[in-house]
Design a protein around this motif. Sequence first.
Motif, PDB file in Angstrom:
ATOM      1  N   ARG A 150       0.823  -1.211   0.000  1.00 19.03           N
ATOM      2  CA  ARG A 150       0.000   0.000   0.000  1.00 19.03           C
ATOM      3  C   ARG A 150       0.854   1.258   0.000  1.00 19.03           C
ATOM      4  NH1 ARG A 150      -4.857  -0.716   4.336  1.00 19.03           N
ATOM      5  NH2 ARG A 150      -4.856   1.552   4.018  1.00 19.03           N
ATOM      6  N   ARG A 151       2.058   1.167   0.539  1.00 20.66           N
ATOM      7  CA  ARG A 151       2.912   2.342   0.642  1.00 20.66           C
ATOM      8  C   ARG A 151       4.305   2.093   0.070  1.00 20.66           C
ATOM      9  NH1 ARG A 151       1.332   6.460   4.042  1.00 20.66           N
ATOM     10  NH2 ARG A 151      -0.647   6.123   5.110  1.00 20.66           N
ATOM     11  N   LEU A 152       4.918   3.169  -0.428  1.00 17.96           N
ATOM     12  CA  LEU A 152       6.345   3.267  -0.737  1.00 17.96           C
ATOM     13  C   LEU A 152       6.829   2.560  -2.001  1.00 17.96           C
ATOM     14  CD1 LEU A 152       7.908   2.961   2.831  1.00 17.96           C
ATOM     15  CD2 LEU A 152       7.363   5.032   1.545  1.00 17.96           C
ATOM     16  N   GLY A 153       6.015   1.822  -2.702  1.00 19.50           N
ATOM     17  CA  GLY A 153       6.486   1.160  -3.913  1.00 19.50           C
ATOM     18  C   GLY A 153       6.541   2.112  -5.099  1.00 19.50           C
ATOM     19  N   TYR A 154       7.538   1.938  -5.965  1.00 20.60           N
ATOM     20  CA  TYR A 154       7.632   2.696  -7.211  1.00 20.60           C
ATOM     21  C   TYR A 154       8.562   1.952  -8.152  1.00 20.60           C
ATOM     22  CZ  TYR A 154      12.226   4.267  -5.610  1.00 20.60           C
ATOM     23  OH  TYR A 154      13.523   4.294  -5.171  1.00 20.60           O
ATOM     24  N   ASP A 155       8.410   2.213  -9.466  1.00 21.83           N
ATOM     25  CA  ASP A 155       9.258   1.579 -10.484  1.00 21.83           C
ATOM     26  C   ASP A 155       9.339   0.065 -10.298  1.00 21.83           C
ATOM     27  OD1 ASP A 155       9.723   4.003 -11.678  1.00 21.83           O
ATOM     28  OD2 ASP A 155      11.746   4.269 -10.871  1.00 21.83           O
ATOM     29  N   GLY A 156       8.211  -0.548  -9.946  1.00 20.88           N
ATOM     30  CA  GLY A 156       8.166  -2.001  -9.813  1.00 20.88           C
ATOM     31  C   GLY A 156       8.570  -2.526  -8.455  1.00 20.88           C
ATOM     32  N   ALA A 215       9.940  -0.589 -19.554  1.00 24.20           N
ATOM     33  CA  ALA A 215      10.862  -1.734 -19.611  1.00 24.20           C
ATOM     34  C   ALA A 215      11.260  -2.062 -18.181  1.00 24.20           C
ATOM     35  CB  ALA A 215      12.090  -1.400 -20.452  1.00 24.20           C
ATOM     36  N   ASN A 216      11.047  -3.307 -17.769  1.00 25.24           N
ATOM     37  CA  ASN A 216      11.363  -3.737 -16.406  1.00 25.24           C
ATOM     38  C   ASN A 216      10.675  -2.854 -15.369  1.00 25.24           C
ATOM     39  OD1 ASN A 216      13.155  -5.813 -17.343  1.00 25.24           O
ATOM     40  ND2 ASN A 216      14.719  -4.231 -17.682  1.00 25.24           N
ATOM     41  N   HIS A 217       9.417  -2.512 -15.638  1.00 24.05           N
ATOM     42  CA  HIS A 217       8.571  -1.736 -14.727  1.00 24.05           C
ATOM     43  C   HIS A 217       8.998  -0.282 -14.597  1.00 24.05           C
ATOM     44  CE1 HIS A 217       6.661  -5.478 -13.471  1.00 24.05           C
ATOM     45  NE2 HIS A 217       7.857  -5.979 -13.220  1.00 24.05           N
ATOM     46  N   GLU A 313       9.562  12.880 -28.499  1.00 28.85           N
ATOM     47  CA  GLU A 313       9.753  11.548 -27.928  1.00 28.85           C
ATOM     48  C   GLU A 313      10.864  11.637 -26.894  1.00 28.85           C
ATOM     49  OE1 GLU A 313       9.517   7.655 -30.163  1.00 28.85           O
ATOM     50  OE2 GLU A 313      11.674   7.710 -29.731  1.00 28.85           O
ATOM     51  N   MET A 314      10.530  11.328 -25.644  1.00 31.42           N
ATOM     52  CA  MET A 314      11.482  11.356 -24.545  1.00 31.42           C
ATOM     53  C   MET A 314      11.875   9.933 -24.173  1.00 31.42           C
ATOM     54  SD  MET A 314      12.137  10.830 -21.075  1.00 31.42           S
ATOM     55  CE  MET A 314      10.511  10.284 -20.567  1.00 31.42           C
ATOM     56  N   THR A 315      13.174   9.685 -24.086  1.00 29.16           N
ATOM     57  CA  THR A 315      13.681   8.367 -23.712  1.00 29.16           C
ATOM     58  C   THR A 315      14.519   8.491 -22.454  1.00 29.16           C
ATOM     59  OG1 THR A 315      13.763   7.681 -26.041  1.00 29.16           O
ATOM     60  CG2 THR A 315      15.039   6.382 -24.459  1.00 29.16           C
ATOM     61  N   ASN A 316      14.181   7.688 -21.444  1.00 29.67           N
ATOM     62  CA  ASN A 316      14.971   7.683 -20.219  1.00 29.67           C
ATOM     63  C   ASN A 316      16.314   7.000 -20.450  1.00 29.67           C
ATOM     64  OD1 ASN A 316      13.514   9.023 -18.189  1.00 29.67           O
ATOM     65  ND2 ASN A 316      12.197   7.247 -17.857  1.00 29.67           N
ATOM     66  N   LEU A 317      17.327   7.492 -19.780  1.00 27.54           N
ATOM     67  CA  LEU A 317      18.642   6.858 -19.764  1.00 27.54           C
ATOM     68  C   LEU A 317      18.773   6.147 -18.424  1.00 27.54           C
ATOM     69  CD1 LEU A 317      20.783   9.769 -21.279  1.00 27.54           C
ATOM     70  CD2 LEU A 317      19.712   7.833 -22.475  1.00 27.54           C
ATOM     71  N   ILE A 318      18.669   4.825 -18.470  1.00 31.60           N
ATOM     72  CA  ILE A 318      18.639   4.011 -17.261  1.00 31.60           C
ATOM     73  C   ILE A 318      19.966   3.273 -17.103  1.00 31.60           C
ATOM     74  CG2 ILE A 318      17.409   2.217 -16.001  1.00 31.60           C
ATOM     75  CD1 ILE A 318      15.690   4.634 -16.611  1.00 31.60           C
ATOM     76  N   GLY A 319      20.565   3.388 -15.937  1.00 29.94           N
ATOM     77  CA  GLY A 319      21.795   2.668 -15.667  1.00 29.94           C
ATOM     78  C   GLY A 319      22.892   2.988 -16.668  1.00 29.94           C
ATOM     79  N   ASP A 320      23.442   1.938 -17.291  1.00 31.48           N
ATOM     80  CA  ASP A 320      24.568   2.107 -18.208  1.00 31.48           C
ATOM     81  C   ASP A 320      24.223   2.859 -19.489  1.00 31.48           C
ATOM     82  OD1 ASP A 320      26.214   0.775 -16.470  1.00 31.48           O
ATOM     83  OD2 ASP A 320      26.067  -1.165 -17.469  1.00 31.48           O
ATOM     84  N   ALA A 344      26.229   4.554 -12.089  1.00 28.94           N
ATOM     85  CA  ALA A 344      25.127   4.197 -12.997  1.00 28.94           C
ATOM     86  C   ALA A 344      24.645   2.790 -12.661  1.00 28.94           C
ATOM     87  CB  ALA A 344      25.595   4.284 -14.447  1.00 28.94           C
ATOM     88  N   ARG A 345      23.914   2.670 -11.577  1.00 31.90           N
ATOM     89  CA  ARG A 345      23.432   1.363 -11.143  1.00 31.90           C
ATOM     90  C   ARG A 345      22.266   0.889 -12.003  1.00 31.90           C
ATOM     91  NH1 ARG A 345      23.812   4.195  -6.193  1.00 31.90           N
ATOM     92  NH2 ARG A 345      21.527   4.364  -6.112  1.00 31.90           N
ATOM     93  N   PRO A 346      22.080  -0.423 -12.135  1.00 30.78           N
ATOM     94  CA  PRO A 346      20.931  -0.935 -12.889  1.00 30.78           C
ATOM     95  C   PRO A 346      19.621  -0.382 -12.327  1.00 30.78           C
ATOM     96  CG  PRO A 346      22.474  -2.706 -12.431  1.00 30.78           C
ATOM     97  CD  PRO A 346      22.944  -1.521 -11.644  1.00 30.78           C
ATOM     98  N   GLY A 347      18.744   0.075 -13.218  1.00 26.86           N
ATOM     99  CA  GLY A 347      17.459   0.603 -12.803  1.00 26.86           C
ATOM    100  C   GLY A 347      17.477   2.036 -12.326  1.00 26.86           C
ATOM    101  N   ARG A 348      18.665   2.666 -12.276  1.00 25.73           N
ATOM    102  CA  ARG A 348      18.752   4.050 -11.791  1.00 25.73           C
ATOM    103  C   ARG A 348      18.582   5.023 -12.950  1.00 25.73           C
ATOM    104  NH1 ARG A 348      23.804   6.955  -8.481  1.00 25.73           N
ATOM    105  NH2 ARG A 348      22.483   8.322  -7.220  1.00 25.73           N
ATOM    106  N   LYS A 349      17.711   6.016 -12.776  1.00 27.59           N
ATOM    107  CA  LYS A 349      17.502   7.026 -13.810  1.00 27.59           C
ATOM    108  C   LYS A 349      18.658   8.021 -13.785  1.00 27.59           C
ATOM    109  CE  LYS A 349      12.482   6.518 -13.526  1.00 27.59           C
ATOM    110  NZ  LYS A 349      11.226   7.112 -13.039  1.00 27.59           N
ATOM    111  N   MET A 350      19.435   8.012 -14.857  1.00 30.74           N
ATOM    112  CA  MET A 350      20.645   8.826 -14.924  1.00 30.74           C
ATOM    113  C   MET A 350      20.477  10.074 -15.781  1.00 30.74           C
ATOM    114  SD  MET A 350      22.638   7.111 -12.987  1.00 30.74           S
ATOM    115  CE  MET A 350      24.192   7.959 -13.291  1.00 30.74           C
ATOM    116  N   GLY A 351      19.439  10.090 -16.615  1.00 30.83           N
ATOM    117  CA  GLY A 351      19.219  11.225 -17.508  1.00 30.83           C
ATOM    118  C   GLY A 351      18.105  10.889 -18.470  1.00 30.83           C
ATOM    119  N   HIS A 352      17.889  11.778 -19.416  1.00 33.68           N
ATOM    120  CA  HIS A 352      16.935  11.484 -20.492  1.00 33.68           C
ATOM    121  C   HIS A 352      17.324  12.286 -21.724  1.00 33.68           C
ATOM    122  CE1 HIS A 352      14.938  15.225 -18.967  1.00 33.68           C
ATOM    123  NE2 HIS A 352      14.557  15.365 -20.234  1.00 33.68           N
ATOM    124  N   VAL A 353      16.770  11.881 -22.846  1.00 31.37           N
ATOM    125  CA  VAL A 353      17.013  12.583 -24.097  1.00 31.37           C
ATOM    126  C   VAL A 353      15.681  12.759 -24.812  1.00 31.37           C
ATOM    127  CG1 VAL A 353      17.546  10.439 -25.351  1.00 31.37           C
ATOM    128  CG2 VAL A 353      18.388  12.629 -26.225  1.00 31.37           C
TER     129      VAL A 353
END
Length: 360
Positions: A150-156, A215-217, A313-320, A344-353
């Motif tokens: 019920r609380r605190l979940g995000y990005d899967g 992708a991957n939640h 079109e915005m694309t997240n830069l995730i991890g590597d 740049a950990r897996p699943g971490r949002k590092m930027g976007h383009v």
Amino acid sequence: MPDTPLAPGSTIGILGGGQLGRMLAMAAARLGLKTHIYCPDTDCTAAQVADAATFAGYEDEDALAAFAAAVDVVTYEFENVPMATATLLAQDVPVRPGAKALGVSQDRLTEKNFLRGLGIDTAPFADVANLQDLEQAIATIGCPAILKTRRLGYDGKGQARINAPGDAQAAWNAVASQPSILEGFVDFEAEISVIVARATDGTVAAYDPARNAHANHILSVSAVPSGFAASVEARARALAEQVVAELDYVGVMGVEMFVRPGSNDLVVNEFAPRVHNSGHWTIEACVISQFEQHMRAVAGWPLGSPHRHSDAEMTNLIGDDVNDWHRLAAIPGNGLHLYGKGDARPGRKMGHVTRLSPRR
């Protein structure tokens, strides 16, 4: 709350130090407004671009009192700000959005009941307090389904998929036996989201709905236009506007919805009482981005136009993905945003383009 708009030179306090706070601070600077970040993490990315920062815990009453005295209004860049923190600050300084929106959005069961109370369609759901509740919910809702804390979940995070009744025990273990809800699956053609803003005077402005892919939640791509009929987009905006009006909301909100196949029917998945990842395209594709819009709203300024002058079109830069920054920076027309984070950990949002094209 005072009705007088904050003058340039005033200070907006931001609870949270992530990339959303960073982009809020940058938008505030364009308007001549200062920002003060409050965050427990001394390495937070938002503090790199703000005028001031306080590094302390959200339960530190002395630090919060000093923070409140140093700012003219407080907002937040993530929805899991403790209610006690927002309530304490509100005794000394306006907090926008208010505690009502926080309280509703922080609990998935409360959020679903709130939406249903407005006559808004949601996925089927059930309250789950123990394993027996989960087994009964599975029998009622069916499989597949998703168990969510019920609380605190995000990005899967804080979620477990249930494909068959026999998965109940494993799913309950996966959420660490925390109070949860079971949500049934919704047959949908696509997810869309609406970025909507509401000012202190009740004025509302909604951006064009974006079509989202995950992708991957984790959100991967948001694109405008959504590709759906004007009637679907109008309905999506109307639902988002209904939510902010009912909450007497001030600021920007992201509302996620599912479009059912072959119809105009929309199912609201959830809303976030803050600027939203699926609205990053507004930085390049609109004169007034979602971040500036939020700063305008919480400062008591008039809202800007949400008009979109380009497709995007915005694309997240995730991890590597971020390691490709040099190539991305060399592509003509790319709007590259890097968040100044470390590993740049897996699943971490590092930027976007964001890439623009002429509006169709």
